[in-house]
Scaffold this motif. Structure first.
Motif, mmCIF file in Angstrom:
data_model
loop_
_atom_site.group_PDB
_atom_site.id
_atom_site.type_symbol
_atom_site.label_atom_id
_atom_site.label_comp_id
_atom_site.label_asym_id
_atom_site.label_seq_id
_atom_site.Cartn_x
_atom_site.Cartn_y
_atom_site.Cartn_z
ATOM 1 N N CYS A 257 0.860 -1.182 0.000
ATOM 2 C CA CYS A 257 0.000 0.000 0.000
ATOM 3 C C CYS A 257 0.899 1.236 0.000
ATOM 4 N N THR A 259 0.520 4.263 0.640
ATOM 5 C CA THR A 259 0.388 5.252 1.720
ATOM 6 C C THR A 259 0.515 4.596 3.092
ATOM 7 N N CYS A 276 -5.653 7.078 2.749
ATOM 8 C CA CYS A 276 -5.677 6.325 1.480
ATOM 9 C C CYS A 276 -5.673 7.281 0.294
ATOM 10 N N SER A 277 -4.857 6.973 -0.717
ATOM 11 C CA SER A 277 -4.826 7.825 -1.907
ATOM 12 C C SER A 277 -5.699 7.254 -3.020
ATOM 13 N N CYS A 279 -5.537 4.406 -4.722
ATOM 14 C CA CYS A 279 -4.752 3.933 -5.863
ATOM 15 C C CYS A 279 -5.304 2.662 -6.491
ATOM 16 N N MET A 280 -6.179 1.929 -5.770
ATOM 17 C CA MET A 280 -6.841 0.706 -6.260
ATOM 18 C C MET A 280 -6.046 -0.586 -6.054
ATOM 19 N N CYS A 282 -5.132 -2.436 -3.361
ATOM 20 C CA CYS A 282 -5.714 -3.438 -2.458
ATOM 21 C C CYS A 282 -7.046 -3.942 -2.996
HETATM 22 S S1 SF4 Z 1 -6.429 1.984 -2.375
HETATM 23 FE FE1 SF4 Z 1 -5.668 0.469 -0.947
HETATM 24 S S2 SF4 Z 1 -3.530 0.161 -1.471
HETATM 25 FE FE2 SF4 Z 1 -4.189 2.081 -2.436
HETATM 26 S S3 SF4 Z 1 -3.686 3.681 -0.966
HETATM 27 FE FE3 SF4 Z 1 -5.781 3.088 -0.555
HETATM 28 S S4 SF4 Z 1 -5.623 1.528 1.005
HETATM 29 FE FE4 SF4 Z 1 -3.594 1.739 0.133
#
Ligand code: SF4
Ligand code: HEM
Ligand code: HEM
Ligand code: SF4
Ligand code: SF4
Ligand code: SF4
Lengths: 402, 356
Positions: A257, A259, A276-277, A279-280, A282
């Motif tokens: 992850c 972040t 969380c950014s 990003c997809m 996870c």
């Molecule tokens: S989408 Fe998931 S992997 Fe991506 S930053 Fe958020 S929690 Fe982390």
């Protein structure tokens, strides 16, 4: 039809091997079409001499349109009369590239009547691309297709045929209806699509999430990418199932992850959503256990283009979040403002991203009515050559609140 | 024979008329999906409905005969519905579970290549090449065919650490997102185009020729009633040839192909990145370009061996460093790898902390 059979020893090599062979495709079409047959001959010659023999130029098209057809000619018309003309027709594809077989057969029947029987399904433009016809047939081709509900796509200094990912049709990650947005924008900008009047091309691509299956971020002047504002919902039982099936959750999810906002103690997964950014990663790896929730919308990014001439650009954030629901009035108005500003400020053959670089983000953002935001930059400026307008002092600095 | 009444500006047909009923019913209501084998996935809706997708490779150039054959298969097993992906794969959409096995059998029997889903190579995005484009420095379809014959198993069966997106552009215009692919071939001219002064005056419009040059390398040559090219400014893009065939950019002896690596588009884990130069030049060797194909395979397999699970090629290189990339792949680092166009500043290293 008297046909000269071309010897193609080099191309024949490309009929071998397990991957589907484009040479076999051209051969199939060559049974019926002299154009396809001479394509084989000319391409074989390219393979032998290691150079191409196409030239393009001259305006070809259909009445009332400025684009949609790419003119192409052989530079060896005596040797290969079948490809003296070899124009490309761009047919505007349906959102998500869905077809019924009935529609596909109809497309084929018309093309066999007037063209080489060769197609690109699809071209990198997104359009359904028909390869190889002559100038005389163009009007007939257009009449046949348009009377059956198919229109030409864009080419030249115009709005290019918008394209989109499969979105809500078959993807659980779609935050927006990419298909409908794409359809509505294509309809809205029909005139701009068919009658080139821009400084240069303008492409719009829509992806439902940050996975970006249509490469919007690299290939569109306006990249619309779906996202969300709420939490990532966690189904703890499904998390356990992934662990049981052998996923190393700490190595594959927690540590990857970007972040570092996920934790997992072997029993429970926790996500600090504020960090969380989106990003997809996870979600894409634990599709059964994790899913976005809450408010949906899109981030609008702008400016991407390929390297010619001052280098490639990736689209960058302009509007961090916008709600996108039919009839997409706000989005359409915003696009019109963008185009207007671009038209006023660019020289011919400058893409909007390049013009933003030259004229500055401020000029552009003010024109489209979007406020500055830290989401638009990787970092604030690192040089001290700071520009001010008088109104900035009135609005911000005189108040003493920075 | 009279033609039907033409219509203008009707735009594309609405997609909804092409959606299989189960998709129409569950639009926006999909819950999750699973990859069942390299060419088969199933999507499950909130209410339990399912749709299976079988993906097959396509050579992108398709004859109408093949489209009809694909249509026959979709009629038999998919109720007449199918779609194409942004990378030119064909996707058969199956609503009825009992057709899932039979369609795969039939596709295999008919010689179709099933695969491309999951951590593998998908169809190769590419441009027109010698088959259709005037700017092409090489063929694109042929390179793709030769490359995918060699990497076939990475489409049909073998797993990689993550998806690997391959692309081919037949000139530096790079139609098709080559500039953001994991491993891509980009074809180049490498010499300043010679000018046929006799013909330039006769067949070309001089102001247009001058305007066509993106780097402003072209200026008038009044004595010859032609143009001249400033060799230091020319980057061999071939735009001048596009407008003036008398400046023939094609050169069978010196046209060739470079390999770029490490680009990506999706934002998963790390931001989208541009591809960077790995190998600056190969001579064209049609019909199968063996050296290029071997070099691609070497890079791919070095990545497969060393990258961590889920790392894309660019993420792997970012982690280990470019100096390691060159060492592990055995690729020689040359003057061409150091940027001397206009972007040098942002590519220079400004720390003594690097790996041997
Ligand atoms: S989408 Fe998931 S992997 Fe991506 S930053 Fe958020 S929690 Fe982390
Ligand atoms: C000087 C620059 C360029 C010229 C003269 C040029 C010319 C062309 C031509 C003539 C075609 C049609 C090819 C055919 O169908 O036969 C084409 C296709 C295309 N171009 Fe370019 N191009 C240039 C740069 C670019 C760049 C930089 C991009 C990418 C961002 C791009 C994107 C595309 C795409 C996506 C297609 C469709 C390809 C396909 O469907 O196979 N072009 N280009
Ligand atoms: C008769 C002349 C030309 C024709 C018919 C032509 C046609 C095309 C076509 C069809 C494309 C692909 C568009 C797409 O993505 O769908 C394209 C792209 C492009 N062309 Fe041309 N082109 C011509 C001349 C030129 C010239 C002279 C230049 C440069 C000076 C040029 C620069 C470009 C660039 C930079 C792109 C792609 C830009 C991008 O996507 O970033 N073209 N052209
Ligand atoms: S971009 Fe996102 S929503 Fe669209 S198809 Fe890809 S993964 Fe699904
Ligand atoms: S990459 Fe270059 S040669 Fe290939 S289709 Fe595009 S413009 Fe033509
Ligand atoms: S090849 Fe390109 S850079 Fe060189 S002179 Fe021609 S247009 Fe200019």
């Amino acid at each position: 039809m008297s046909k000269k059979k071309h010897e193609t020893p080099l191309l024949d090599e490309l009929k071998k091997g397990p991957w589907p062979s484009f040479v076999k495709e051209i051969e199939k079409a060559a049974v019926r079409s002299e154009t396809a047959n001479d394509t084989l001959g000319q391409v074989e010659k390219s393979y032998r001499t290691r150079r191409g023999y196409w030239k393009h130029g001259g305006i070809v098209g259909v009445l009332g349109y400025g684009g949609g057809v790419i003119g192409r000619y052989s530079s060896l018309p005596e040797e290969f009369p079948g490809v003296k003309f070899f124009h490309t027709v761009r047919i505007n594809q349906p959102s998500g590239w869905f077809y019924t077989t009935k529609a596909l057969r109809e497309i084929c029947d018309i093309w066999d009547k007037y063209g080489s029987g060769l197609t690109n399904i699809h071209g990198s433009t997104g359009d359904l691309v028909l390869l190889g016809t002559d100038t005389e047939s163009l009007e007939a081709i257009f009449a046949e297709y348009s009377s059956r509900g198919w229109d030409l796509g864009g080419s030249g200094s115009a709005m290019r045929t918008p394209s989109c990912c499969i979105g809500p049709a078959r993807c659980e990650w779609a935050n927006i209806n990419s298909l409908e947005i794409n359809y509505q924008l294509t309809q809205e900008f029909q005139d701009e699509l068919h009658r080139p009047a821009f400084p240069y091309k303008f492409k719009i691509k829509t992806s439902g999430c940050a996975v970006d299956c249509v490469a919007a971020i690299a290939r569109a002047d306006l990249s619309i990418i779906g996202t969300w504002k709420g939490k990532i919902q966690i189904d703890q039982a499904e998390v356990q199932n992934y662990a049981k099936k052998g996923m190393n959750i700490n190595a594959e999810i927690v540590n990857m992850c970007p972040t570092q906002c996920i934790s997992y103690d072997g029993k429970e997964m926790k996500i600090d959503d504020a960090e969380c950014s989106r990003c997809m990663h996870c979600i894409a790896k634990m599709t059964k256990a994790l899913r976005p929730s809450g408010e949906r919308g899109a981030t609008l990014l702008m400016g991407s283009k390929a390297p010619i001439v001052v280098g490639s650009l990736l689209s960058w954030v302009i509007v961090p979040f916008i709600k996108l629901e039919p009839p997409y009035k706000e989005l359409k108005e915003l696009i019109r403002k963008m185009i207007e500003w671009w038209d006023e400020n660019s020289k011919p053959r400058e893409r909007i991203g390049e013009v933003i670089e030259i004229k500055g983000m401020r000029s552009f953002l003010e024109a489209i009515g979007v406020p500055p935001s830290p989401a638009q930059v990787k970092w604030p400026r690192k040089d001290p050559f700071i520009f001010f307008k008088d109104e900035d002092f009135e609005k911000v600095y005189k108040k003493g609140k920075y | 024979m009279s033609l039907p009444q033409r219509k203008t500006d009707i735009g594309p047909p609405h997609y909804e008329q092409f959606l299989p009923p189960v998709i129409k019913k569950n639009l926006g209501k999909w819950k999750y999906h699973e990859v069942l084998n390299p060419g088969l996935m199933v999507h499950v809706a909130e209410g339990g409905d399912k749709i299976w997708t079988v993906r097959v490779a396509s050579p992108r150039i398709l004859s109408t005969d093949t489209i009809r054959e694909i249509s026959d298969i979709a009629d038999k097993f998919c109720g007449g519905y199918l779609r194409f992906t942004s990378r030119n794969n064909v996707e058969f959409l199956i609503s009825d579970e009992k057709n899932v096995e039979p369609i795969q059998k039939e596709l295999k029997a008919k010689g179709y290549t099933i695969g491309g889903i999951g951590p593998r190579i998908s169809n190769v995005v590419h441009t027109q090449g010698w088959v259709h484009c005037h700017s092409a420095c090489t063929d694109a379809s042929g390179l793709v065919k030769a490359m995918m014959d060699e990497l076939y198993e990475y489409f049909t069966t073998k797993e990689l650490p993550n998806k690997v997106r391959l692309a081919v552009a037949c000139c530096v215009n790079m139609c098709g997102a080559v500039h953001c692919s994991d491993i891509a071939l980009v074809a180049l001219h490498t010499k300043v185009p010679p000018i046929d002064h006799e013909r330039v005056g006769k067949i070309c419009e001089i102001p247009t020729v001058i305007a066509s040059c993106p780097t402003r390398a072209i200026s008038p040559d009044p004595a010859k009633k032609s143009v001249k090219i400033n060799e230091e400014k020319c980057m061999y893009c071939g735009n001048c040839f596009t407008v003036c065939p008398a400046i023939d950019i094609h050169n069978p002896e010196s046209d060739g192909v470079a390999i770029v690596v490490g680009g990506k588009i999706g934002s998963l884990r790390s931001a989208p990145k541009f591809s960077k130069l790995a190998i600056p030049f190969f001579y064209n060797e049609p019909p199968r370009w063996p050296k290029i194909i071997a070099a691609v395979k070497n890079i791919l397999e070095t990545y497969a061996k060393h990258a961590r699970k889920h790392e894309r090629v660019g993420e792997w290189i970012d982690r280990i460093g470019w100096e390691k990339f060159f060492k592990l792949t055995g690729i020689e680092f040359t003057f061409q790898h150091i940027d001397d166009f206009t972007f040098m500043r942002e590519t220079m290293r400004s720390t003594p902390a690097f790996k041997w």
